[in-house]
Motif scaffolding. Structure first.
Motif, PDB file in Angstrom:
ATOM      1  N   ASP A 228       0.830  -1.210   0.000  1.00 27.70           N
ATOM      2  CA  ASP A 228       0.000   0.000   0.000  1.00 27.70           C
ATOM      3  C   ASP A 228       0.865   1.260   0.000  1.00 27.70           C
ATOM      4  O   ASP A 228       0.568   2.234  -0.713  1.00 27.70           O
ATOM      5  CB  ASP A 228      -0.936   0.013   1.203  1.00 27.70           C
ATOM      6  N   GLU A 229       1.928   1.258   0.808  1.00 26.07           N
ATOM      7  CA  GLU A 229       2.824   2.415   0.845  1.00 26.07           C
ATOM      8  C   GLU A 229       3.501   2.618  -0.509  1.00 26.07           C
ATOM      9  O   GLU A 229       3.640   3.757  -0.985  1.00 26.07           O
ATOM     10  CB  GLU A 229       3.884   2.225   1.932  1.00 26.07           C
ATOM     11  N   LEU A 230       3.931   1.511  -1.120  1.00 20.73           N
ATOM     12  CA  LEU A 230       4.611   1.604  -2.413  1.00 20.73           C
ATOM     13  C   LEU A 230       3.661   2.121  -3.496  1.00 20.73           C
ATOM     14  O   LEU A 230       4.040   2.957  -4.322  1.00 20.73           O
ATOM     15  CB  LEU A 230       5.170   0.232  -2.811  1.00 20.73           C
ATOM     16  N   ARG A 231       2.412   1.632  -3.459  1.00 20.94           N
ATOM     17  CA  ARG A 231       1.435   2.096  -4.439  1.00 20.94           C
ATOM     18  C   ARG A 231       1.140   3.588  -4.269  1.00 20.94           C
ATOM     19  O   ARG A 231       0.985   4.325  -5.247  1.00 20.94           O
ATOM     20  CB  ARG A 231       0.141   1.281  -4.332  1.00 20.94           C
ATOM     21  N   LYS A 232       1.081   4.030  -3.005  1.00 21.63           N
ATOM     22  CA  LYS A 232       0.840   5.456  -2.747  1.00 21.63           C
ATOM     23  C   LYS A 232       2.003   6.297  -3.272  1.00 21.63           C
ATOM     24  O   LYS A 232       1.798   7.407  -3.776  1.00 21.63           O
ATOM     25  CB  LYS A 232       0.642   5.686  -1.250  1.00 21.63           C
ATOM     26  N   MET A 233       3.214   5.779  -3.134  1.00 20.53           N
ATOM     27  CA  MET A 233       4.377   6.487  -3.664  1.00 20.53           C
ATOM     28  C   MET A 233       4.258   6.676  -5.173  1.00 20.53           C
ATOM     29  O   MET A 233       4.508   7.761  -5.700  1.00 20.53           O
ATOM     30  CB  MET A 233       5.663   5.708  -3.349  1.00 20.53           C
ATOM     31  N   LEU A 234       3.866   5.610  -5.870  1.00 23.33           N
ATOM     32  CA  LEU A 234       3.720   5.694  -7.320  1.00 23.33           C
ATOM     33  C   LEU A 234       2.558   6.603  -7.704  1.00 23.33           C
ATOM     34  O   LEU A 234       2.677   7.428  -8.619  1.00 23.33           O
ATOM     35  CB  LEU A 234       3.531   4.296  -7.913  1.00 23.33           C
ATOM     36  N   ALA A 235       1.441   6.463  -6.991  1.00 21.95           N
ATOM     37  CA  ALA A 235       0.288   7.324  -7.283  1.00 21.95           C
ATOM     38  C   ALA A 235       0.646   8.782  -7.083  1.00 21.95           C
ATOM     39  O   ALA A 235       0.187   9.662  -7.832  1.00 21.95           O
ATOM     40  CB  ALA A 235      -0.890   6.926  -6.398  1.00 21.95           C
ATOM     41  N   GLY A 236       1.475   9.066  -6.074  1.00 21.52           N
ATOM     42  CA  GLY A 236       1.899  10.432  -5.818  1.00 21.52           C
ATOM     43  C   GLY A 236       2.769  11.001  -6.928  1.00 21.52           C
ATOM     44  O   GLY A 236       2.967  12.215  -7.012  1.00 21.52           O
ATOM     45  N   ARG A 237       3.293  10.118  -7.762  1.00 20.93           N
ATOM     46  CA  ARG A 237       4.084  10.549  -8.923  1.00 20.93           C
ATOM     47  C   ARG A 237       3.266  10.489 -10.203  1.00 20.93           C
ATOM     48  O   ARG A 237       3.799  10.542 -11.316  1.00 20.93           O
ATOM     49  CB  ARG A 237       5.337   9.689  -9.077  1.00 20.93           C
ATOM     50  N   GLY A 238       1.954  10.345 -10.048  1.00 22.40           N
ATOM     51  CA  GLY A 238       1.077  10.378 -11.209  1.00 22.40           C
ATOM     52  C   GLY A 238       0.924   9.067 -11.944  1.00 22.40           C
ATOM     53  O   GLY A 238       0.377   9.046 -13.052  1.00 22.40           O
ATOM     54  N   VAL A 239       1.388   7.962 -11.340  1.00 20.27           N
ATOM     55  CA  VAL A 239       1.275   6.661 -12.003  1.00 20.27           C
ATOM     56  C   VAL A 239      -0.123   6.095 -11.764  1.00 20.27           C
ATOM     57  O   VAL A 239      -0.552   5.936 -10.621  1.00 20.27           O
ATOM     58  CB  VAL A 239       2.335   5.667 -11.485  1.00 20.27           C
ATOM     59  N   LYS A 240      -0.812   5.778 -12.843  1.00 19.51           N
ATOM     60  CA  LYS A 240      -2.144   5.182 -12.752  1.00 19.51           C
ATOM     61  C   LYS A 240      -2.041   3.675 -12.975  1.00 19.51           C
ATOM     62  O   LYS A 240      -1.102   3.203 -13.623  1.00 19.51           O
ATOM     63  CB  LYS A 240      -3.083   5.806 -13.787  1.00 19.51           C
ATOM     64  N   PRO A 241      -2.995   2.900 -12.424  1.00 14.27           N
ATOM     65  CA  PRO A 241      -2.971   1.440 -12.604  1.00 14.27           C
ATOM     66  C   PRO A 241      -2.866   1.063 -14.081  1.00 14.27           C
ATOM     67  O   PRO A 241      -3.581   1.613 -14.927  1.00 14.27           O
ATOM     68  CB  PRO A 241      -4.316   0.990 -12.008  1.00 14.27           C
ATOM     69  N   GLY A 242      -1.941   0.157 -14.373  1.00 20.07           N
ATOM     70  CA  GLY A 242      -1.788  -0.332 -15.741  1.00 20.07           C
ATOM     71  C   GLY A 242      -0.841   0.470 -16.601  1.00 20.07           C
ATOM     72  O   GLY A 242      -0.462   0.030 -17.692  1.00 20.07           O
ATOM     73  N   GLU A 243      -0.441   1.674 -16.151  1.00 16.70           N
ATOM     74  CA  GLU A 243       0.473   2.480 -16.946  1.00 16.70           C
ATOM     75  C   GLU A 243       1.892   1.912 -16.872  1.00 16.70           C
ATOM     76  O   GLU A 243       2.304   1.353 -15.869  1.00 16.70           O
ATOM     77  CB  GLU A 243       0.477   3.934 -16.458  1.00 16.70           C
ATOM     78  N   LYS A 244       2.618   2.094 -17.943  1.00 15.15           N
ATOM     79  CA  LYS A 244       4.002   1.618 -17.985  1.00 15.15           C
ATOM     80  C   LYS A 244       4.918   2.597 -17.272  1.00 15.15           C
ATOM     81  O   LYS A 244       4.732   3.818 -17.339  1.00 15.15           O
ATOM     82  CB  LYS A 244       4.464   1.442 -19.431  1.00 15.15           C
ATOM     83  N   ILE A 245       5.902   2.040 -16.564  1.00 13.61           N
ATOM     84  CA  ILE A 245       6.883   2.838 -15.840  1.00 13.61           C
ATOM     85  C   ILE A 245       8.250   2.597 -16.463  1.00 13.61           C
ATOM     86  O   ILE A 245       8.665   1.456 -16.657  1.00 13.61           O
ATOM     87  CB  ILE A 245       6.911   2.454 -14.348  1.00 13.61           C
ATOM     88  N   VAL A 246       8.954   3.683 -16.783  1.00 17.23           N
ATOM     89  CA  VAL A 246      10.329   3.595 -17.274  1.00 17.23           C
ATOM     90  C   VAL A 246      11.216   4.340 -16.280  1.00 17.23           C
ATOM     91  O   VAL A 246      10.973   5.517 -15.986  1.00 17.23           O
ATOM     92  CB  VAL A 246      10.478   4.187 -18.681  1.00 17.23           C
ATOM     93  N   THR A 247      12.212   3.666 -15.756  1.00 16.19           N
ATOM     94  CA  THR A 247      13.061   4.232 -14.712  1.00 16.19           C
ATOM     95  C   THR A 247      14.445   4.569 -15.256  1.00 16.19           C
ATOM     96  O   THR A 247      14.915   3.979 -16.217  1.00 16.19           O
ATOM     97  CB  THR A 247      13.212   3.258 -13.535  1.00 16.19           C
ATOM     98  N   TYR A 248      15.094   5.530 -14.598  1.00 17.99           N
ATOM     99  CA  TYR A 248      16.492   5.838 -14.927  1.00 17.99           C
ATOM    100  C   TYR A 248      17.154   6.424 -13.695  1.00 17.99           C
ATOM    101  O   TYR A 248      16.485   6.793 -12.713  1.00 17.99           O
ATOM    102  CB  TYR A 248      16.591   6.811 -16.115  1.00 17.99           C
ATOM    103  N   CYS A 249      18.485   6.519 -13.727  1.00 15.38           N
ATOM    104  CA  CYS A 249      19.237   7.154 -12.638  1.00 15.38           C
ATOM    105  C   CYS A 249      20.495   7.771 -13.239  1.00 15.38           C
ATOM    106  O   CYS A 249      20.422   8.437 -14.267  1.00 15.38           O
ATOM    107  CB  CYS A 249      19.515   6.169 -11.512  1.00 15.38           C
TER     108      CYS A 249
END
Length: 294
Positions: A228-249
């Motif tokens: 739940d905490e992890l999902r809230k973190m993603l939602a707080g970054r505008g990630v909606k269910p089913g959307e693709k995430i591309v990460t970088y550093c």
């Protein structure tokens, strides 16, 4: 309450829990691993690399752990610091570690969670979808007074891996250019670096989620925060269910931890291995300064 109703409620709870985390199998607990130390279908890999003679004290390894050397699993290529070796080389590396197609590979690293997730990403790229992280790592293992040994184990025999390479999990410079330009619009770009580095300069459109914020304490207790905490973190970054995430550093470590979280929660994911090293350093593309994505 009648026994049948209690059983039904228990089953519903178990099913709901399984649905809550689509890829819960990607994490194993220290208790689970302790019960499977002698399972022939489980290979424990401790991710490590040469620290240039640094004194790390008396080594402690989980019994049966084999050393996965990051100096082999990553290479410098095309002017970039951290890249995947050729597919054939990866196959050879993991087969020498005794990994087979049906092997469950359990990963941990005393050097920090992003080292373990770097190897998870590598196995995912190779199509070995039977890999998991040890939740809490050897740090939790030791605090629970579980047994340790001073020497690594060696593979009794070479394994056999059938490569099923997934190039789509490795985002390219062209992919990230398109995402940065908001095409397609259903892909979220995540900058996995600390906030101060994000503020100094990030790819346009990227949201910031420092990867080590997804665990309790990367050095002392690398146990993942709740789903739940992890999902809230993603939602707080505008990630909606089913959307693709591309990460970088910067070069491809922290980004693999955000990549793992996305996969664990069931999001389609990719990692831009070139990261800032390629975007700014090689391609000389501009960065956006400050806290706003654009």
């Amino acid at each position: 309450m009648r026994p049948r109703l209690i059983c039904l409620l228990f089953l519903l709870t178990v099913c709901a829990s399984a649905q809550d985390v689509p890829n819960s199998k990607l994490l194993v607990s220290t208790a689970w691993l302790a019960d499977h130390l002698n399972d022939p279908n489980v290979v424990i890999l401790e991710v490590d690399h040469d620290m240039g003679g640094m004194d790390m004290g008396t080594p402690k390894h989980i019994p049966g752990a084999r050393r996965a050397d990051l100096n082999q699993i990553q290479v410098k290529a095309n002017g970039l610091e951290v890249e995947l070796p050729p597919d054939a080389a990866l196959k050879d590396i993991f087969e020498k570690l005794g990994v087979n197609d049906d092997t469950l590979v359990v990963l941990y690293s005393p050097m920090g969670m992003p080292m373990g997730t770097r190897v998870f990403f590598t196995l995912d790229y190779m199509g070995h979808d039977n890999a998991a992280l040890l939740d809490g790592g050897i740090q939790k293992w030791i605090t629970q007074n579980r047994p340790t040994v001073a020497e690594y184990s060696t593979a009794p025999a070479a394994g056999h891996i059938t490569l099923k390479v997934h190039p789509e999990v490795k985002a390219t410079l062209a992919d990230v250019k398109a995402i940065s330009a908001n095409t397609p619009s259903d892909v979220v770009l995540l900058d996995a670096r600390p906030q101060n580095r994000y503020q100094r300069g990030h790819i346009a459109g990227a949201q910031n989620l420092f990867s080590e914020d997804t665990v309790v304490d990367n050095k002392n207790n690398p146990t993942f925060k709740s789903p739940d905490e992890l999902r809230k973190m993603l939602a707080g970054r505008g990630v909606k269910p089913g959307e693709k995430i591309v990460t970088y550093c910067e070069i491809g470590y922290w980004a693999t931890l955000d990549y793992f979280v996305a996969k664990y929660l069931g999001y389609p994911a990719a990692m831009y291995d070139g990261s800032i090293n390629e975007w700014e350093g090689k391609a000389k593309l501009p960065l956006v300064k400050g806290t706003s994505p654009r």
